[in-house]
Design a protein around this motif. Structure first.
Motif, mmCIF file in Angstrom:
data_model
loop_
_atom_site.group_PDB
_atom_site.id
_atom_site.type_symbol
_atom_site.label_atom_id
_atom_site.label_comp_id
_atom_site.label_asym_id
_atom_site.label_seq_id
_atom_site.Cartn_x
_atom_site.Cartn_y
_atom_site.Cartn_z
ATOM 1 N N THR A 130 -6.141 12.345 -0.084
ATOM 2 C CA THR A 130 -5.049 11.381 -0.159
ATOM 3 C C THR A 130 -5.413 10.258 -1.135
ATOM 4 O OG1 THR A 130 -4.546 11.847 2.131
ATOM 5 C CG2 THR A 130 -3.616 9.815 1.225
ATOM 6 N N LEU A 131 -4.464 9.899 -1.980
ATOM 7 C CA LEU A 131 -4.720 8.835 -2.954
ATOM 8 C C LEU A 131 -4.060 7.538 -2.497
ATOM 9 C CD1 LEU A 131 -4.158 11.011 -6.121
ATOM 10 C CD2 LEU A 131 -6.348 10.104 -5.293
ATOM 11 N N LYS A 132 -4.892 6.526 -2.278
ATOM 12 C CA LYS A 132 -4.358 5.223 -1.854
ATOM 13 C C LYS A 132 -4.177 4.340 -3.082
ATOM 14 C CE LYS A 132 -6.431 3.452 1.891
ATOM 15 N NZ LYS A 132 -7.669 3.116 2.650
ATOM 16 N N MET A 133 -3.073 3.612 -3.071
ATOM 17 C CA MET A 133 -2.791 2.721 -4.212
ATOM 18 C C MET A 133 -2.319 1.368 -3.672
ATOM 19 S SD MET A 133 -0.571 5.453 -6.435
ATOM 20 C CE MET A 133 0.481 5.796 -5.045
ATOM 21 N N GLY A 134 -2.232 0.391 -4.575
ATOM 22 C CA GLY A 134 -1.715 -0.913 -4.191
ATOM 23 C C GLY A 134 -2.755 -1.751 -3.467
ATOM 24 N N GLU A 135 -2.307 -2.784 -2.747
ATOM 25 C CA GLU A 135 -3.153 -3.683 -1.943
ATOM 26 C C GLU A 135 -4.081 -4.562 -2.776
ATOM 27 O OE1 GLU A 135 -4.320 -1.962 2.197
ATOM 28 O OE2 GLU A 135 -4.635 -0.337 0.761
ATOM 29 N N GLU A 136 -3.870 -4.625 -4.073
ATOM 30 C CA GLU A 136 -4.745 -5.456 -4.890
ATOM 31 C C GLU A 136 -4.459 -6.937 -4.625
ATOM 32 O OE1 GLU A 136 -7.167 -4.185 -6.525
ATOM 33 O OE2 GLU A 136 -6.536 -2.096 -6.298
ATOM 34 N N MET A 137 -5.497 -7.754 -4.711
ATOM 35 C CA MET A 137 -5.353 -9.167 -4.368
ATOM 36 C C MET A 137 -5.651 -10.121 -5.522
ATOM 37 S SD MET A 137 -4.293 -9.009 -1.317
ATOM 38 C CE MET A 137 -4.377 -10.695 -0.739
ATOM 39 N N VAL A 138 -6.222 -9.622 -6.625
ATOM 40 C CA VAL A 138 -6.631 -10.539 -7.695
ATOM 41 C C VAL A 138 -6.259 -9.990 -9.074
ATOM 42 C CG1 VAL A 138 -8.575 -11.542 -6.418
ATOM 43 C CG2 VAL A 138 -8.946 -9.500 -7.810
ATOM 44 N N SER A 153 -3.259 -0.359 -13.772
ATOM 45 C CA SER A 153 -2.553 0.889 -13.444
ATOM 46 C C SER A 153 -3.041 1.428 -12.108
ATOM 47 C CB SER A 153 -2.892 1.993 -14.444
ATOM 48 O OG SER A 153 -2.232 1.838 -15.623
ATOM 49 N N SER A 154 -2.152 2.032 -11.342
ATOM 50 C CA SER A 154 -2.580 2.774 -10.159
ATOM 51 C C SER A 154 -2.611 4.267 -10.426
ATOM 52 C CB SER A 154 -1.654 2.488 -8.974
ATOM 53 O OG SER A 154 -1.898 1.187 -8.496
ATOM 54 N N ILE A 155 -1.754 4.719 -11.365
ATOM 55 C CA ILE A 155 -1.817 6.119 -11.783
ATOM 56 C C ILE A 155 -1.817 6.151 -13.312
ATOM 57 C CG2 ILE A 155 -0.742 8.403 -11.738
ATOM 58 C CD1 ILE A 155 0.731 7.564 -9.194
ATOM 59 N N VAL A 156 -2.823 6.820 -13.877
ATOM 60 C CA VAL A 156 -2.934 6.962 -15.322
ATOM 61 C C VAL A 156 -2.657 8.426 -15.642
ATOM 62 C CG1 VAL A 156 -4.620 7.016 -17.194
ATOM 63 C CG2 VAL A 156 -4.562 5.066 -15.622
ATOM 64 N N PRO A 168 0.838 -1.191 0.000
ATOM 65 C CA PRO A 168 0.000 0.000 0.000
ATOM 66 C C PRO A 168 0.880 1.251 0.000
ATOM 67 C CG PRO A 168 -0.087 -1.095 2.141
ATOM 68 C CD PRO A 168 0.805 -1.921 1.274
ATOM 69 N N VAL A 169 0.649 2.142 -0.922
ATOM 70 C CA VAL A 169 1.409 3.388 -0.997
ATOM 71 C C VAL A 169 0.386 4.489 -1.213
ATOM 72 C CG1 VAL A 169 3.163 4.678 -2.295
ATOM 73 C CG2 VAL A 169 3.383 2.194 -2.057
ATOM 74 N N SER A 170 0.610 5.658 -0.592
ATOM 75 C CA SER A 170 -0.324 6.750 -0.838
ATOM 76 C C SER A 170 0.451 8.032 -1.071
ATOM 77 C CB SER A 170 -1.277 6.911 0.342
ATOM 78 O OG SER A 170 -0.551 7.284 1.486
ATOM 79 N N PHE A 171 -0.185 8.986 -1.704
ATOM 80 C CA PHE A 171 0.388 10.326 -1.785
ATOM 81 C C PHE A 171 -0.733 11.357 -1.716
ATOM 82 C CE2 PHE A 171 -0.150 11.832 -6.287
ATOM 83 C CZ PHE A 171 -0.663 10.687 -6.856
ATOM 84 N N LYS A 196 -12.814 -11.028 -6.959
ATOM 85 C CA LYS A 196 -12.933 -10.242 -5.734
ATOM 86 C C LYS A 196 -12.835 -8.784 -6.174
ATOM 87 C CE LYS A 196 -10.837 -10.562 -1.086
ATOM 88 N NZ LYS A 196 -10.376 -9.226 -0.810
ATOM 89 N N LYS A 197 -13.433 -7.916 -5.396
ATOM 90 C CA LYS A 197 -13.424 -6.488 -5.766
ATOM 91 C C LYS A 197 -12.000 -5.958 -5.917
ATOM 92 C CE LYS A 197 -15.515 -2.259 -3.813
ATOM 93 N NZ LYS A 197 -14.456 -1.283 -3.871
ATOM 94 N N PHE A 198 -11.754 -5.213 -7.000
ATOM 95 C CA PHE A 198 -10.507 -4.455 -7.106
ATOM 96 C C PHE A 198 -10.553 -3.381 -6.018
ATOM 97 C CE2 PHE A 198 -9.534 -5.052 -11.980
ATOM 98 C CZ PHE A 198 -9.291 -6.395 -11.735
ATOM 99 N N VAL A 199 -9.413 -3.106 -5.386
ATOM 100 C CA VAL A 199 -9.436 -2.313 -4.156
ATOM 101 C C VAL A 199 -9.335 -0.800 -4.371
ATOM 102 C CG1 VAL A 199 -8.427 -2.052 -1.857
ATOM 103 C CG2 VAL A 199 -8.428 -4.291 -2.968
ATOM 104 N N ASN A 200 -8.184 -0.325 -4.824
ATOM 105 C CA ASN A 200 -7.959 1.120 -4.911
ATOM 106 C C ASN A 200 -8.005 1.604 -6.358
ATOM 107 O OD1 ASN A 200 -7.577 1.823 -2.131
ATOM 108 N ND2 ASN A 200 -5.633 0.726 -2.206
ATOM 109 N N PRO A 201 -9.070 2.323 -6.702
ATOM 110 C CA PRO A 201 -9.251 2.768 -8.086
ATOM 111 C C PRO A 201 -8.052 3.544 -8.609
ATOM 112 C CG PRO A 201 -11.180 3.306 -6.764
ATOM 113 C CD PRO A 201 -10.149 2.778 -5.819
#
Ligand code: B12
Ligand code: SF4
Lengths: 313, 447
Positions: free
Chosen positions: B72-80, B289-292, B63-66, B86-91
């Motif tokens: 605050t934008l949360k990224m990472g933590e995806e599991m699938v 992608s976590s950042i587009v 998990p990384v945020s900025f 399972k739901k994708f976590v951080n858009p």
């Protein structure tokens, strides 16, 4: 820790389907997930067919209707325009005018339209009914005969009418679209029923039912992904026909492709917005697994073709 | 990849002293494996065991945020890999690029576009999430001036400071470090200096290398320098490379627990052709992608991208739903119309939006159908005459209105007789099938 690319290869593969005669075209045939050419073979690019219909497109929103002004009053000139001016690789003729709630045209009229269009074009033709279960089984049986020897795609066969439509496609050597409603098990079951009639599974195209961006696209997206995974990982033959995304008809009825900018300033320019709505819906279908798309707006088609270029090379 | 109970047991003191509150070390290990206990309950566990267990239990994608505050934008933590699992976590966050070589006018107008990008869709507020300021000029002073200007004009928008020049990075971080921007970043030539700057200013670091092998070695090196909040860029620009690299990164992290690539990914999707850009950005949204990064943020393009992201990141098991109740639209009076629908978010927002458009103050009774659309709920036996009648009675609406007329969706016209039977004294009116027919329908009743 050294990096080893976690590539995956599969036992299954999507059937390769060729349609048309003069300017035949093939799609499908890959043994990997969509555009995963780094771990397998993707022999063909997906095909985009331009949608036309047997009656003038009065129900299409202005942005897309205006493109075909002057040609769309007649299916033959409309089809020619797509082939000659827009370089269509395939054309999808929707016989919407046969719907009982619309012009209620009969099978004979439909047959004539199909013959006329076929004699005017060289690219492959996809012939679609009006999605009225009973009427389609009459109409599609008639047009399958009119189109014999042209290696068309006929559709859509559904649970309620697949028997007659399958028999007609089989008798006249066409490919067949099998459509079910957003459920992997229903889709599989329909493909089984159709192949049990003796129809070769290699000539099927699965339509798991499309939906527009913002209006249930996530369901179509996931059903397509699941069908493709079943085809590849479980080598499940009834799940291996190519997938169809019937994009235009779903996209051009939602509000985002119609509301004016004055009505909704926060949505921006109607023209770009509606074209992008169709293009993004199509892109999502491709990434989920579609090999055949039916679309309406030429600018959306061009953008999606460029997207495919970038994904393929 | 989590450890099994037996693997964890091997790392414990094996004294069965019970201080952790469990009868044996093995019982405790089993609870740990199921994540029903936490390691600090055992006072005697070794530092070595803590390290191994800590690493194994860390999420495969860090998990990384900025940014800071509520933006605050949360990224990472995806599991699938696939959203049906399972739901994708951080858009994915959408960031627009501003080049420091552009004119101030153009820069100000892009910032303005970002600030006015917010729209609401199906109850969610969606917007362009971040601004990437690119030090294309290579100069520290111009870059500093642009960063200063943008950060003042957009005080709450998370920033990405894009420069490979350590001097320019320091100069700008002195101004904006407290907003926790993403520093993008490090490459093979400046890794030490950039890692030091990221450490000093406590900001996450973007890491770019050419290809996945080089990227893995570079993140390992930077991690060994003490910086772990990383965002990675494999250099993929073309759609073909984006899908390949992002897929291999996600697989390596999830299936092989390969830590050097277990970070959020940034993709640059700018294109001359803006519709094509929307498609490349869409690919980023769908494929990990976590950042587009975009070149421009026209409202028409944003609308498609926001909607696709919302669709891809919905929970596949739980449809989005709204609360069951009678909603007031406008300022309805006792004689105002009463309509009914289901509590699927999409249905509710479309129908309530059209009632608003009609400008006819109304009440909309929204019935809990487990988040299913009208026809789906009807087919699943959740939107039946009996249930509708019961809901209307129990809602207490009879005390608020002076009439007894219920307007039902046109698609369930078939229910009208049965509802009238179950709701004595009520009249059921069949509305239009599609919601866009509602304004005309309601207005016509008024005249
Ligand atoms: C997505 C979908 C699903 C999703 C569920 C999504 C959800 N959250 O509801 C899933 C895949 C889970 C699903 C399952 C099923 N589905 Co389904 N599904 C659909 C689909 C494709 C779209 C539904 C949708 O989201 N519509 C969008 C919303 C906004 O529409 P809506 O709620 O009807 O609202 C519109 C109008 O009704 C109107 N409106 C709404 N409220 C009001 C109120 C008033 C007063 C007025 C005037 C107007 C109005 O305005 C809205 C916009 O115009 C439709 C087919 C289609 N293309 O429509 C089939 C469909 C609804 N499903 C159907 C069926 C049969 C099922 C299942 C029973 C079968 C199965 N496959 O197992 C299951 C049941 C689920 C269960 N839990 O048991 C059938 C229903 C057949 C029928 N005529 O009765 C449909 C029509 C498909 C078909 N042709 O067979 N489904
Ligand atoms: S406290 Fe630690 S050593 Fe004691 S029983 Fe629990 S796990 Fe074993």
């Amino acid at each position: 820790m050294a990096f080893v690319a976690p590539k995956e290869t599969f036992s299954g593969k999507v059937f390769e389907v060729t349609i048309g005669t003069d300017k035949a075209i093939s799609f499908g045939g890959e043994n990997v997930l969509p555009f995963h050419s780094f771990e397998g073979t993707v022999p063909h690019r997906p095909v985009i067919a331009y949608e036309i219909q047997d009656v003038p497109p009065e129900d299409w929103p202005e942005t897309v209707r205006s493109v075909y002004e002057g040609v769309s009053s007649d299916p033959v000139s409309w089809a020619r325009f797509c082939e000659d001016k827009l370089n269509a690789k395939a054309i999808a003729l929707r016989l919407i005018g046969t719907h009982p709630d619309r012009e209620n045209k009969g099978p004979e009229e439909a047959k004539k339209v199909v013959s006329d269009v076929l004699s005017a074009i060289k690219v492959p033709l996809i012939i679609l009914g009006s999605n009225h279960v009973e009427k389609d089984s009459e109409v599609l049986v008639a047009v399958a005969e009119a189109a014999k020897d042209r290696n068309c795609i006929i559709g859509k066969a559904q649970e309620g009418n697949y028997k007659t439509i399958t028999a007609a496609a089989m008798a006249h050597n066409h490919k067949l679209i099998a459509m079910s409603e957003l459920d992997i098990n229903l889709s599989k079951q329909l493909n089984i029923l159709i192949t049990q009639m003796g129809f070769p599974k290699e000539r099927l195209i699965t339509d798991p039912m499309c939906s527009a961006l913002g209006y249930g696209i996530e369901y179509t997206y996931s059903v397509m992904e699941r069908i493709r995974l079943a085809a590849l990982t479980q080598n499940d033959a009834v799940m291996q026909p190519p997938l169809l995304g019937d994009v235009g008809t779903y996209v051009w009825k939602v509000k985002e492709t119609q509301a004016s900018e004055t009505e909704l300033p926060s949505w921006g320019s109607l023209k770009e917005r509606s074209i992008t709505w169709e293009a993004v819906t199509a892109a999502a279908m491709l990434v989920a697994g579609a090999e055949l798309l039916i679309m309406r707006h030429p600018e959306a088609v061009v953008a999606v073709e460029r997207f495919i270029d970038e994904l393929m090379q | 990849m989590a450890l099994t109970g037996v693997e964890i047991f091997k790392l414990l003191p094996k004294t069965n002293c019970k201080k952790c509150g469990h009868p044996t070390c093995l019982a405790f290990a089993m609870k740990l494996a199921q994540r029903q206990a936490s390691l600090d309950q055992c006072p005697d566990v070794s530092e070595e065991a803590k390290r191994i267990l800590g690493e194994a239990s860390a999420p495969p994608i860090r998990p990384v945020s900025f940014g800071s505050g509520d933006r605050t934008l949360k990224m990472g933590e995806e599991m699938v890999l696939f959203r049906h699992e399972k739901k994708f976590v951080n858009p994915a966050a959408f960031a627009v690029e501003i080049k420091d070589t552009e004119s101030d006018d153009r820069i100000n107008s892009v910032v303005e576009d970002v600030l006015s990008s917010e729209i609401e869709r199906v109850g969610q507020k969606l917007r362009i999430d971040a601004i990437l300021i690119n030090n294309v000029s290579g100069e520290a002073s111009r870059f500093e001036a642009v960063v200063k200007n943008v950060s003042e004009k957009a005080p709450n928008v998370p920033l990405i400071i894009a420069t490979g020049n350590p001097e320019a990075a320091e100069a700008t971080l002195k101004i904006v470090a407290s907003r926790r921007p993403l520093l993008y970043g490090a490459n093979k030539d400046n890794a030490e200096q950039m890692a030091n700057i990221a450490k000093t200013y406590k900001v996450p670091l973007g890491v770019k290398a050419d290809g996945l092998e080089a990227l893995s070695s570079l993140t390992e090196k930077i991690k060994s320098l003490g910086v772990e909040d990383l965002v990675i860029d494999s250099g993929a620009m073309k759609a073909k490379d984006i899908i390949e690299h992002n897929t291999l990164i996600r697989r390596a992290a999830l299936k092989k627990n390969f830590k050097p690539l277990g970070y959020p990914v940034i993709n640059f999707c700018q294109r001359e052709d803006k519709i094509l850009e929307a498609l490349i950005a869409s690919l980023g949204v769908m494929k990990y992608s976590s950042i587009v990064v975009l070149s421009s943020v026209e409202k028409w393009k944003n609308l498609s991208l926001f909607t696709l992201r919302q669709n891809i990141y919905t929970d596949p098991q739980v449809p989005m739903q709204v609360e069951q109740k009678v909603y007031k639209i406008g300022e309805p009076r006792p004689e105002s119309p009463l309509l009914i629908t289901t509590n699927f978010s999409l249905t509710y927002f479309i129908v309530s939006g059209e009632i608003e458009n009609s400008k006819v103050p109304s009440r909309l009774a929204v019935m809990d159908c487990e988040g299913l659309s009208v026809l789906t709920a009807w087919a699943a036996g959740k939107f039946t005459a009996a249930k509708i009648a019961q809901f209307i009675k129990e809602s207490g609406i009879e005390n608020e209105i002076s009439h007894r007329e219920l307007i039902i969706p046109g698609y369930v016209a078939i229910l009208s007789g049965a509802i009238e039977e179950k709701l004595p004294g009520w009249k059921v009116t069949v509305g239009p099938k599609e919601a866009n027919g509602i304004p005309a329908f309601l207005r016509q009743r008024m005249s």
